[in-house]
Each structure stands twice: as C-alpha cells, then as structure tokens.
Design an enzyme around this catalytic site. Structure first.
Site, short mmCIF file in Angstrom:
data_model
loop_
_atom_site.label_atom_id
_atom_site.label_comp_id
_atom_site.label_asym_id
_atom_site.label_seq_id
_atom_site.Cartn_x
_atom_site.Cartn_y
_atom_site.Cartn_z
N LYS A 76 0.85 -1.19 0.00
CA LYS A 76 0.00 0.00 0.00
C LYS A 76 0.88 1.23 0.00
O LYS A 76 1.80 1.34 0.81
CB LYS A 76 -0.89 0.00 1.27
CG LYS A 76 -1.82 1.20 1.37
CD LYS A 76 -3.10 0.95 0.62
CE LYS A 76 -3.89 2.23 0.32
NZ LYS A 76 -3.44 2.92 -0.91
N GLN B 50 7.31 3.95 3.78
CA GLN B 50 5.89 3.59 3.81
C GLN B 50 5.65 2.32 4.63
O GLN B 50 4.65 2.20 5.33
CB GLN B 50 5.40 3.37 2.36
CG GLN B 50 3.89 3.36 2.20
CD GLN B 50 3.30 4.75 2.13
OE1 GLN B 50 3.79 5.61 1.42
NE2 GLN B 50 2.25 4.99 2.89
N LYS C 78 5.65 3.35 8.23
CA LYS C 78 4.49 4.24 8.46
C LYS C 78 3.20 3.42 8.54
O LYS C 78 2.40 3.58 9.46
CB LYS C 78 4.40 5.22 7.28
CG LYS C 78 3.26 6.20 7.36
CD LYS C 78 2.97 6.87 6.02
CE LYS C 78 4.20 7.54 5.43
NZ LYS C 78 3.85 8.42 4.28
N LYS D 135 5.35 1.67 -3.14
CA LYS D 135 5.31 3.03 -3.72
C LYS D 135 5.53 2.92 -5.22
O LYS D 135 6.20 2.00 -5.68
CB LYS D 135 6.41 3.91 -3.12
CG LYS D 135 6.14 5.40 -3.25
CD LYS D 135 5.24 5.89 -2.13
CE LYS D 135 4.82 7.31 -2.31
NZ LYS D 135 4.15 7.82 -1.09
N GLY E 202 -2.69 8.30 -4.31
CA GLY E 202 -2.02 9.49 -4.83
C GLY E 202 -0.75 9.84 -4.06
O GLY E 202 -0.46 9.28 -3.01
N ASP E 203 0.00 10.75 -4.62
CA ASP E 203 1.18 11.37 -3.98
C ASP E 203 1.43 12.63 -4.81
O ASP E 203 0.49 13.13 -5.47
CB ASP E 203 2.38 10.40 -3.98
CG ASP E 203 3.50 10.87 -3.04
OD1 ASP E 203 3.40 10.63 -1.84
OD2 ASP E 203 4.48 11.50 -3.50
N THR F 214 -4.29 13.65 5.26
CA THR F 214 -2.86 13.78 5.58
C THR F 214 -2.60 15.08 6.34
O THR F 214 -1.93 15.09 7.38
CB THR F 214 -2.01 13.71 4.30
OG1 THR F 214 -2.41 12.57 3.54
CG2 THR F 214 -0.53 13.60 4.63
N ASN G 93 -2.04 18.99 -1.97
CA ASN G 93 -3.03 18.32 -1.12
C ASN G 93 -2.68 18.43 0.37
O ASN G 93 -3.51 18.84 1.18
CB ASN G 93 -3.12 16.83 -1.54
CG ASN G 93 -3.96 16.03 -0.57
OD1 ASN G 93 -3.45 15.47 0.39
ND2 ASN G 93 -5.26 16.02 -0.78
N SER H 148 -6.79 5.85 3.77
CA SER H 148 -6.86 4.94 2.62
C SER H 148 -7.27 3.54 3.08
O SER H 148 -8.07 2.87 2.43
CB SER H 148 -5.51 4.85 1.92
OG SER H 148 -5.30 5.95 1.06
P1 NDP Z 1 0.88 17.71 -4.42
O1 NDP Z 1 1.33 17.36 -5.78
O2 NDP Z 1 -0.57 17.91 -4.18
O3 NDP Z 1 1.63 19.02 -3.91
C1 NDP Z 1 3.02 19.07 -3.86
C2 NDP Z 1 3.45 20.47 -3.45
O4 NDP Z 1 4.83 20.45 -3.16
C3 NDP Z 1 3.25 21.48 -4.55
O5 NDP Z 1 3.01 22.74 -4.00
C4 NDP Z 1 4.59 21.44 -5.27
O6 NDP Z 1 4.90 22.60 -6.00
C5 NDP Z 1 5.54 21.27 -4.11
N1 NDP Z 1 6.73 20.57 -4.58
C6 NDP Z 1 6.78 19.34 -5.16
N2 NDP Z 1 8.03 19.02 -5.51
C7 NDP Z 1 8.79 20.07 -5.16
C8 NDP Z 1 10.17 20.34 -5.28
N3 NDP Z 1 11.01 19.45 -5.82
N4 NDP Z 1 10.60 21.53 -4.78
C9 NDP Z 1 9.74 22.42 -4.23
N5 NDP Z 1 8.41 22.22 -4.11
C10 NDP Z 1 7.95 21.06 -4.56
O7 NDP Z 1 1.46 16.56 -3.46
P2 NDP Z 1 1.03 16.19 -1.98
O8 NDP Z 1 0.54 17.38 -1.25
O9 NDP Z 1 0.16 14.99 -2.06
O10 NDP Z 1 2.42 15.67 -1.37
C11 NDP Z 1 3.31 16.54 -0.66
C12 NDP Z 1 4.23 15.70 0.20
O11 NDP Z 1 3.47 14.95 1.14
C13 NDP Z 1 5.08 14.66 -0.54
O12 NDP Z 1 6.31 14.53 0.13
C14 NDP Z 1 4.27 13.38 -0.38
O13 NDP Z 1 5.08 12.23 -0.51
C15 NDP Z 1 3.77 13.56 1.04
N6 NDP Z 1 2.60 12.79 1.43
C16 NDP Z 1 1.44 12.83 0.71
C17 NDP Z 1 0.34 12.12 1.13
C18 NDP Z 1 -0.98 12.21 0.43
O14 NDP Z 1 -1.93 11.61 0.92
N7 NDP Z 1 -1.11 12.92 -0.68
C19 NDP Z 1 0.40 11.27 2.33
C20 NDP Z 1 1.64 11.35 3.05
C21 NDP Z 1 2.69 12.07 2.59
P3 NDP Z 1 4.83 22.58 -7.61
O15 NDP Z 1 3.37 22.51 -7.94
O16 NDP Z 1 5.49 23.84 -8.04
O17 NDP Z 1 5.58 21.36 -8.05
O1 2IT Z 2 3.09 8.88 1.43
C1 2IT Z 2 1.94 8.46 1.65
O2 2IT Z 2 1.64 7.94 2.72
C2 2IT Z 2 0.95 8.61 0.59
N1 2IT Z 2 1.25 9.19 -0.45
C3 2IT Z 2 -0.43 8.03 0.76
C4 2IT Z 2 -0.44 6.57 0.44
C5 2IT Z 2 -1.80 5.93 0.42
O3 2IT Z 2 -1.83 4.74 0.05
O4 2IT Z 2 -2.81 6.53 0.76
#
Ligand code: NDP
Ligand code: 2IT
Length: 451
Positions: free
Chosen positions: A93, A114, A117, A129, A168-169, A213, A244, A383
């Site tokens: 997952k 992951q 976690k 992943k 998603g991520d 998250t 997100n 999830s």
């Molecule tokens: P999104 O794509 O929704 O948002 C990512 C954000 O981070 C955007 O504002 C993006 O800017 C910025 N960003 C991405 N890459 C870079 C970079 N190399 N340098 C600077 N800014 C950057 O992703 P999420 O919000 O889903 O994910 C954000 C983080 O949280 C990640 O590390 C992800 O692994 C983690 N995460 C996500 C979960 C989820 O449920 N979605 C769960 C747990 C962890 P720009 O648009 O300019 O690229």
């Molecule tokens: O990093 C993370 O925990 C996620 N991107 C969410 C993974 C999931 O299966 O909901």
C-alpha cells in the site's frame, strides 16, 4: 551522525553497495538503522536470520515503459515504477508520484518509509510506492488522461485489492486516480473498488481522504505540543507547499486557532501576515492549476502580503513549521534559521522533508520534532479506511471517518512517545516511530518464516 553498531554498519554498507547512486534510499535506511542500535542490544533476535537485511531489500521492483501521445500527436516515452517493498502486514500500500525527479531510488526510499508508516497505523497494510518521471505541469487534461491510461495498462497486472493498492502522492490526485481506475476497470472487467484509494466519492472513495494527511499531521503535532502544555492557538505557522497535504494542514491549523502566514510551490513562497486565505489557495491550485505567485497578484502586494521568487520559506519567522512539499526541502541552514527565530515545533507533512542535519539541529535545540512516517500517516490510514468501506460496500459519514482518523493519529502519537521512553530516548519521536514500526514488521516476518 550517530555511530552505528558494527552489525548495522555492515548492513548499511551492503545496502549502499547494492543500491549504488540512490542517496535518498541510503538516507532513509541509515536513519532507521541508527534507531535500531538500542533495539538489537535489547532484542538480539531481531539481528538474526538476516531479518534487517531482508527488510532493507524490496520484495519486488517493477520498471516499465510508458508510451503516450501528446496533443501535437508526438509520441512520448516515460518510465514507470512500482516498488512492492513489504507485505508482512497486508497487501502493498502506498502512493504513486508523477514528477520529473522520480527515479528508482526515490521510489525505493518512499516504499521503505511507507512500510514502517503503515505499520504504525495499526491497519493491515504492507508497504509499496510507485510513480513516473512524467511531468504533469502544463499538460492538458487529455494528455493527463492518456498518460494515466498508458501507465495503468502496464501497472494493472501487478496490482489488486489483495495484492497492491496504490493511491495518490505528488502530482497524483483525484483526477488521476479517476483515470487510472477507469482504465483498470476496462482492462479487468471488474468493478474492484478496493484496488485504488483516493477515489471520487461517487465510485467508492472515502469522505475525509482528501483532508486526511494534512488533518492527521495537525492532530499529531498538536498532541506533541500538548505534552509540553502548548497548543496551536495564537501561534504563527509556516506550511511549505500548496498541494493536497499543505492545503488541509492550513485548514486544520486555522480551525485550531493557529495563524498560517506562508505557503509555497516550487517557484517561490507567498507571505500573508493576516493569515493565508485558504479559499484563494484552493481557487488558484485546485481550480485554475496556477502558480502560488498568483496569490499576491490577486490579493494585491502590500498590507502584509508579498511573494518571494525562489528563496527559502524557512526564512519566515514562525512558532511551528510544517514542511509539506517534498524530500530534503528543509536543510541544516534552514533549521538553524528557524531555531534562531524561535521555532518550538516541526511536524512533517511531506516524506523526509528535513535533511539529517536539520533533524539534528532541531533535536539539539530542544525543538519538538515529528517525523513524517508518523505525522503524515493519516493519509494512508484513511486509505485503509477506504479499503474497509469498499470491502463492506459501505460509505461512512465525514464525522465518523474523521473521528476514526483522529483516534488513529492519537494512537500513533502515543505509541511513538511510549516506545521512545521504553528504549531510553524520551521525547525522541524519530526513535519512537522507527522502533515501533520496525518491531511490528520484524515480528510479523519472523512469524511467517524466511520470507
Ligand atoms: P501535491 O502534488 O498535491 O503538492 C506538492 C506540493 O509540493 C506542490 O506545491 C509542489 O509545488 C511542491 N513541490 C513538489 N516538488 C517540489 C520540489 N522538488 N521543490 C519544491 N516544491 C515542490 O502533493 P502532496 O501534497 O500529495 O504531497 C506533498 C508531500 O506529502 C510529498 O512529500 C508526499 O510524498 C507527502 N505525502 C502525501 C500524502 C498524500 O496523501 N497525498 C500522504 C503522506 C505524505 P509545484 O506545484 O510547483 O511542483
Ligand atoms: O506517502 C503516503 O503515505 C501517501 N502518499 C499516501 C499513500 C496511500 O496509500 O494513501
């Protein structure tokens, strides 16, 4: 850097040799091994039968070609990945990331994190992943759809509700999950709701998954502040990113009386001293899919609102920092700046956003520090709640789902705090999270034989 026990040093050297050129993976493994120094002293059985070596080696790694046709009829090629890291506790997952920086080392570090976690959530999910080096920026909706369809045309044979359940991520949200689900359904002729999470509400998604998250990190960080009699109320908060995780962190922190004064994207950061207007961030990011610079343009610069191109958002003084963008976005230099500006707590929404040096700076300065693998586990936990609803063909209310999420986050917080205490490192959430996650995975593997 912490000195590793001899056995662990040998294991790390072998991981680095076998996974050459993958610095993020080495970083993630080293951090966990550092926490295991005390474990193998207390529980030597966990150093036997190559258990730690097995945990560091993914069960399966899939790399594939993703051909697709862009709007000008040109054929494009990207690379797709799925690393199925560990299935001791349940089906693999973990999310799918679309970003040009994606490579096998990045996916491996994410799959490794992951695994622990997911163990911390207490839900029956293993770790995995996936992703692609596809860059969604500037792509039309049709291009995104064609890419997702091609990606799943290969991925579909490796996933399933009892095998591997992506979500998603970065770069993958509800729209992309919808396209992937639609293509999976065509290819398999099965409405298998539990194959993907983060789905739309109309076809098996869970309420509160989009929020989970960011909300979860806020609950965790608040619980951590609570151990010192502190709260978000009246505090200034900086949240990096504007995707997100960042969006719903801003939402929940604001509900708790905190004032979020800055957020960012990869081009720069925006400061609003009156408190970030979340409705405007959502309009810019979710509806228009534009850059965060638009925020200052639409609000009008001045009166405490300004945009900084490039630069570091961590220069903005705050009480609480919640990095929610990407790995290694907060360096040792940033951490020293935050400490000099009086930061009291850091809650990681992103995966591994603080460099090892930054973590060490926070810990030595007595700053409360919540590692991502514990603090951002609310997304994957919800999830797992989505999978539970799919399995029982049910759909829960927002209140019920959020209450489950809050209870899970409280459970993770307390587990990390208690484990840190038990292993002689009170208040060290890194040790607590790594040890508690490791022990669950290791124990399940031991009971399942040499796997
Ligand atoms: P999104 O794509 O929704 O948002 C990512 C954000 O981070 C955007 O504002 C993006 O800017 C910025 N960003 C991405 N890459 C870079 C970079 N190399 N340098 C600077 N800014 C950057 O992703 P999420 O919000 O889903 O994910 C954000 C983080 O949280 C990640 O590390 C992800 O692994 C983690 N995460 C996500 C979960 C989820 O449920 N979605 C769960 C747990 C962890 P720009 O648009 O300019 O690229
Ligand atoms: O990093 C993370 O925990 C996620 N991107 C969410 C993974 C999931 O299966 O909901």
């Amino acid at each position: 850097m912490v000195q590793l026990h001899e056995t662990l040093e040998t294991i790390l050297a072998e991981v680095m040799r076998r996974n050459a050129g993958e610095p993020e993976f080495h970083q993630a493994v080293r951090e966990v091994l550092e926490s295991l120094n005390t474990v193998i002293a207390k529980r030597p059985e966990y150093a036997e039968e190559a258990l730690i070596e097995r945990i560091c080696e993914p069960e399966r790694q899939i790399i594939f070609r993703v051909p697709w046709i862009d709007d000008s009829n040109q054929v494009r090629i990207n690379r797709g990945f799925r690393v199925q890291f560990n299935s001791a506790l349940g089906p693999y997952k973990g999310g799918i990331r679309f970003h040009p920086s994606v490579n096998v080392g990045i996916i491996k570090f994410l799959g490794f994190e992951q695994t622990f976690k997911n163990a911390l959530t207490g839900m029956p999910i293993g770790g995995g992943k996936g992703g692609s080096d596809f860059d969604p920026k500037g792509r039309s909706d049709r291009e995104i759809m064609r890419f997702c369809q091609s990606f799943v045309t290969e991925l579909h044979r490796h996933i399933g509700e009892y095998t591997d359940v992506p979500a998603g991520d970065i770069g993958v949200g509800g729209r992309e999950i919808g396209y992937m689900f639609g293509q999976y359904k065509r290819l398999t002729n099965r409405f298998e709701a539990g194959v993907l999470t983060g789905k739309g509400l109309l076809y098996g998604g869970s309420r509160a998954r989009p929020e989970a998250t960011g909300y979860g990190n806020t609950y965790f960080t608040r619980a951590m502040l609570g151990t010192k009699g502190l709260d978000f109320d009246g505090r200034t908060v900086v949240v990096s990113g504007s995707g997100n995780v960042a969006t719903y962190t801003i939402d929940k922190v604001t509900q708790y009386g905190g004032k979020v004064i800055a957020c960012s994207d990869s081009n720069g950061y925006v400061v609003d001293e009156n408190g970030i207007d979340l409705g405007l961030v959502k309009e810019i990011k979710q509806a228009r899919r534009q850059r965060i610079a638009e925020y200052a343009r639409l609000k009008g610069e001045g009166k405490g609102v300004y945009y900084v191109a490039g630069g570091s958002i961590w220069d903005v003084p705050c009480d609480v920092a919640m990095p929610s963008a990407t790995q290694n976005e907060l360096t040792g230099k940033d951490a020293r700046k935050l400490v000099a500006n009086g930061v009291i707590a850091v809650g990681e929404g992103a995966n591994m956003p603080c460099t090892p040096e930054a973590i060490s700076v926070f810990q030595h300065a007595g700053v409360l520090y919540a590692p991502g693998k514990a603090a951002n586990a609310g997304g994957v936990a919800t999830s797992a709640l989505e999978m539970q609803q799919n399995a029982s063909r049910d759909s829960w209310s927002f209140e019920q789902t959020e209450a489950r999420l809050a209870a899970i986050m409280r459970g993770i917080h307390d587990l990390c705090a208690e484990t840190a205490e038990e292993y002689g490192a009170p208040g060290n959430y890194v040790m607590g999270a790594n040890i508690a996650g490791f022990v669950r995975v290791a124990e399940a593997m031991r009971q399942q034989g040499v796997i």
